[in-house]
Structures are given as C-alpha cells and as structure tokens.
Scaffold this motif. Sequence first.
Motif, PDB file in Angstrom:
ATOM      1  N   PRO A  59      -3.719 -14.013  -4.623  1.00  8.85           N
ATOM      2  CA  PRO A  59      -3.155 -14.717  -2.855  1.00  8.85           C
ATOM      3  C   PRO A  59      -2.257 -14.122  -2.023  1.00  8.85           C
ATOM      4  CG  PRO A  59      -3.914 -15.902  -4.417  1.00  8.85           C
ATOM      5  CD  PRO A  59      -3.240 -15.316  -5.208  1.00  8.85           C
ATOM      6  N   GLY A  60      -2.780 -13.647  -1.039  1.00  6.86           N
ATOM      7  CA  GLY A  60      -1.046 -13.363   0.224  1.00  6.86           C
ATOM      8  C   GLY A  60      -1.474 -12.256   0.997  1.00  6.86           C
ATOM      9  N   SER A  61      -0.450 -11.593   1.889  1.00 11.86           N
ATOM     10  CA  SER A  61      -1.227 -11.209   2.961  1.00 11.86           C
ATOM     11  C   SER A  61      -1.886 -10.162   3.158  1.00 11.86           C
ATOM     12  CB  SER A  61       0.336 -11.045   3.877  1.00 11.86           C
ATOM     13  OG  SER A  61       1.401 -10.221   3.209  1.00 11.86           O
ATOM     14  N   GLY A  62      -1.774  -9.368   1.776  1.00  8.04           N
ATOM     15  CA  GLY A  62      -2.822  -7.889   2.378  1.00  8.04           C
ATOM     16  C   GLY A  62      -1.716  -6.849   1.399  1.00  8.04           C
ATOM     17  N   LYS A  63      -0.335  -6.898   1.030  1.00  3.00           N
ATOM     18  CA  LYS A  63       0.206  -6.184   0.559  1.00  3.00           C
ATOM     19  C   LYS A  63      -0.452  -5.544  -0.299  1.00  3.00           C
ATOM     20  CE  LYS A  63       5.060  -4.954  -0.095  1.00  3.00           C
ATOM     21  NZ  LYS A  63       6.084  -5.408  -0.605  1.00  3.00           N
ATOM     22  N   ILE A  94     -10.576  -8.888   2.942  1.00  2.00           N
ATOM     23  CA  ILE A  94      -9.994  -7.855   3.628  1.00  2.00           C
ATOM     24  C   ILE A  94      -8.322  -8.437   3.882  1.00  2.00           C
ATOM     25  CG2 ILE A  94      -9.001  -6.363   5.894  1.00  2.00           C
ATOM     26  CD1 ILE A  94     -12.211  -5.861   5.186  1.00  2.00           C
ATOM     27  N   ASP A  95      -7.104  -8.356   3.147  1.00  2.04           N
ATOM     28  CA  ASP A  95      -5.823  -9.389   3.929  1.00  2.04           C
ATOM     29  C   ASP A  95      -5.788 -10.497   3.341  1.00  2.04           C
ATOM     30  OD1 ASP A  95      -5.441  -6.920   5.588  1.00  2.04           O
ATOM     31  OD2 ASP A  95      -5.545  -7.341   7.144  1.00  2.04           O
ATOM     32  N   GLN A  96      -6.304 -10.376   2.097  1.00  8.07           N
ATOM     33  CA  GLN A  96      -6.153 -11.810   1.392  1.00  8.07           C
ATOM     34  C   GLN A  96      -5.354 -12.328   0.003  1.00  8.07           C
ATOM     35  OE1 GLN A  96      -9.858 -14.352   1.703  1.00  8.07           O
ATOM     36  NE2 GLN A  96     -10.702 -14.185   3.666  1.00  8.07           N
ATOM     37  N   TYR A  97      -5.155 -10.279  -0.119  1.00  2.00           N
ATOM     38  CA  TYR A  97      -4.848 -10.424  -1.582  1.00  2.00           C
ATOM     39  C   TYR A  97      -3.684  -9.070  -1.787  1.00  2.00           C
ATOM     40  CZ  TYR A  97      -8.539 -13.604  -3.787  1.00  2.00           C
ATOM     41  OH  TYR A  97      -9.136 -13.870  -4.118  1.00  2.00           O
ATOM     42  N   ASP A  98      -2.287  -9.727  -2.233  1.00  2.00           N
ATOM     43  CA  ASP A  98      -1.738  -8.586  -2.030  1.00  2.00           C
ATOM     44  C   ASP A  98      -2.177  -8.114  -3.669  1.00  2.00           C
ATOM     45  OD1 ASP A  98      -0.123  -9.697  -0.670  1.00  2.00           O
ATOM     46  OD2 ASP A  98       1.069 -10.563  -1.321  1.00  2.00           O
ATOM     47  N   VAL A  99      -1.975  -6.555  -3.359  1.00  2.00           N
ATOM     48  CA  VAL A  99      -1.965  -6.378  -4.861  1.00  2.00           C
ATOM     49  C   VAL A  99      -0.679  -5.265  -5.451  1.00  2.00           C
ATOM     50  CG1 VAL A  99      -3.439  -3.796  -5.500  1.00  2.00           C
ATOM     51  CG2 VAL A  99      -4.781  -5.930  -4.009  1.00  2.00           C
ATOM     52  N   MET A 100      -0.518  -5.468  -6.709  1.00  2.00           N
ATOM     53  CA  MET A 100       0.252  -4.348  -6.909  1.00  2.00           C
ATOM     54  C   MET A 100       0.116  -4.162  -8.518  1.00  2.00           C
ATOM     55  SD  MET A 100       3.009  -3.555  -9.648  1.00  2.00           S
ATOM     56  CE  MET A 100       3.356  -4.634 -10.416  1.00  2.00           C
ATOM     57  N   ALA A 101      -0.428  -2.021  -8.733  1.00  2.00           N
ATOM     58  CA  ALA A 101      -0.720  -1.068  -9.411  1.00  2.00           C
ATOM     59  C   ALA A 101       0.518  -0.199  -9.870  1.00  2.00           C
ATOM     60  CB  ALA A 101      -2.010  -0.704  -8.582  1.00  2.00           C
ATOM     61  N   THR A 102       0.135   0.048 -11.510  1.00  2.00           N
ATOM     62  CA  THR A 102       0.804   0.691 -11.659  1.00  2.00           C
ATOM     63  C   THR A 102      -0.468   2.019 -12.186  1.00  2.00           C
ATOM     64  OG1 THR A 102       0.802  -0.134 -13.942  1.00  2.00           O
ATOM     65  CG2 THR A 102       2.684   0.073 -12.745  1.00  2.00           C
ATOM     66  N   VAL A 103      -0.234   2.844 -11.871  1.00  2.00           N
ATOM     67  CA  VAL A 103      -1.267   4.560 -11.989  1.00  2.00           C
ATOM     68  C   VAL A 103      -0.610   5.312 -13.091  1.00  2.00           C
ATOM     69  CG1 VAL A 103      -3.199   5.698 -11.402  1.00  2.00           C
ATOM     70  CG2 VAL A 103      -2.016   3.859 -10.548  1.00  2.00           C
ATOM     71  N   ALA A 104      -1.361   5.938 -13.941  1.00  2.00           N
ATOM     72  CA  ALA A 104      -0.930   7.024 -14.574  1.00  2.00           C
ATOM     73  C   ALA A 104      -1.984   8.045 -14.886  1.00  2.00           C
ATOM     74  CB  ALA A 104      -0.247   7.044 -15.868  1.00  2.00           C
ATOM     75  N   GLY A 105      -1.552   9.020 -15.169  1.00  2.00           N
ATOM     76  CA  GLY A 105      -2.472  10.286 -15.680  1.00  2.00           C
ATOM     77  C   GLY A 105      -3.589  10.826 -14.128  1.00  2.00           C
ATOM     78  N   GLY A 106      -4.770  12.355 -14.593  1.00  2.00           N
ATOM     79  CA  GLY A 106      -4.859  12.332 -13.311  1.00  2.00           C
ATOM     80  C   GLY A 106      -4.762  12.774 -12.352  1.00  2.00           C
ATOM     81  N   GLY A 107      -4.999  13.931 -11.143  1.00  2.00           N
ATOM     82  CA  GLY A 107      -5.267  13.584  -9.527  1.00  2.00           C
ATOM     83  C   GLY A 107      -5.576  12.723  -8.422  1.00  2.00           C
ATOM     84  N   LEU A 108      -4.864  12.880  -7.437  1.00  2.00           N
ATOM     85  CA  LEU A 108      -4.619  11.022  -6.917  1.00  2.00           C
ATOM     86  C   LEU A 108      -6.235  10.926  -6.847  1.00  2.00           C
ATOM     87  CD1 LEU A 108      -1.986  12.499  -3.413  1.00  2.00           C
ATOM     88  CD2 LEU A 108      -1.664  10.505  -5.975  1.00  2.00           C
ATOM     89  N   SER A 109      -7.783  11.301  -6.477  1.00  2.00           N
ATOM     90  CA  SER A 109      -8.152  11.049  -6.412  1.00  2.00           C
ATOM     91  C   SER A 109      -8.849  10.207  -7.377  1.00  2.00           C
ATOM     92  CB  SER A 109      -9.191  12.143  -6.109  1.00  2.00           C
ATOM     93  OG  SER A 109     -10.540  12.274  -5.479  1.00  2.00           O
TER      94      SER A 109
END
Length: 166
Positions: A59-63, A94-109
């Motif tokens: 839970p957070g401000s949507g960052k 909307i704007d109720q959760y903060d998300v922290m993600a790490t992504v590897a592999g593939g292209g941007l899509s």
Amino acid sequence: MAQVTTTLADLKNLTGGSSSTATAVVSEQAAPEPKIDAQGRAYATGKRKNAVARVWIKPGSGKVTVNGRDIGVYFARPVLRMLLNQPFEIAARIDQYDVMATVAGGGLSGQAGAVRHGISKALTYYEPGLRPPLKAAGFLTRDARVVERKKYGRAKARRSFQFSKR
C-alpha cells in the motif's frame, strides 16, 4: 393425473423407521488468506515472451519503479505505461499501491507484459477478492506466445529461400 407434491418432511420419512437421520454436510469455503511478507508486501513473478519480472506491491501512493528507475523513464512509450496500469483500473485500485519490479530478458514490450502479469498476480495475493475481475480480464493467464525458432533449410522460421528456376 394427480400431481404429487413432496415436502422435506415426506422425504425424511422415506428413510423408514431407522433412528439415524442423514445429515447434510455443508462445506463452507474459507476465504483465501492474503500472502504478505514481513515488510507488508505481496510478491509475484510475471512472465511474457522471454521477459521475467519479479514484482512486489505494498500500500502506498501509486509510485512504480522498474529496475530502480521511474516508470516514465523505463517505459517511455505511453502504451507500455498504460499496460502496467490496466490491473489497477480493473480492480479500481489506482494510486493505492506502490510497485517495485525487477525485469530481465526480452524487449520493452515483453517486459511491460511481464510486469503487468506480475502486478495482477501480486494483487490477487494481497487481496484475494480481486481474483475474479482480474481473471475475467485475462490478466492472470501467462501469454504463452513466443517467437518461433529458425529451422535449418529455411531463411527464417517458415520462410524458404528464394526459388531460382535457372
């Protein structure tokens, strides 16, 4: 012809004179428990094409940060940012959760699709009641489409070499 109506009392008497009565076991499904770690976050892995995303929500401000960078910097195209917000729009969070993600592999899509898949799964872990709308929208299903491999004797996966009659 006469109509026969039966009541529950009549059905109870059908068992005969036996003293044992059939008891109906009503199984109540317990609501699934949220899967939250010690820091109050829900974790999920999302996949799309060759991209794998590890996603934590709390839970957070949507960052939203992806690989340590802001979402606007990492996913510069508005379509990709829209893709990440779809689970929150469907769940009305909307704007109720903060998300922290790490992504590897593939292209941007593919990476954007992987993060969306991870966000959807993490939302269902944090709030199990959100599973039906996210499932109906198709966000919990891993899109299994990947690039077909190149075969020998072919120019690409399916394209053959140019035919020359002479």
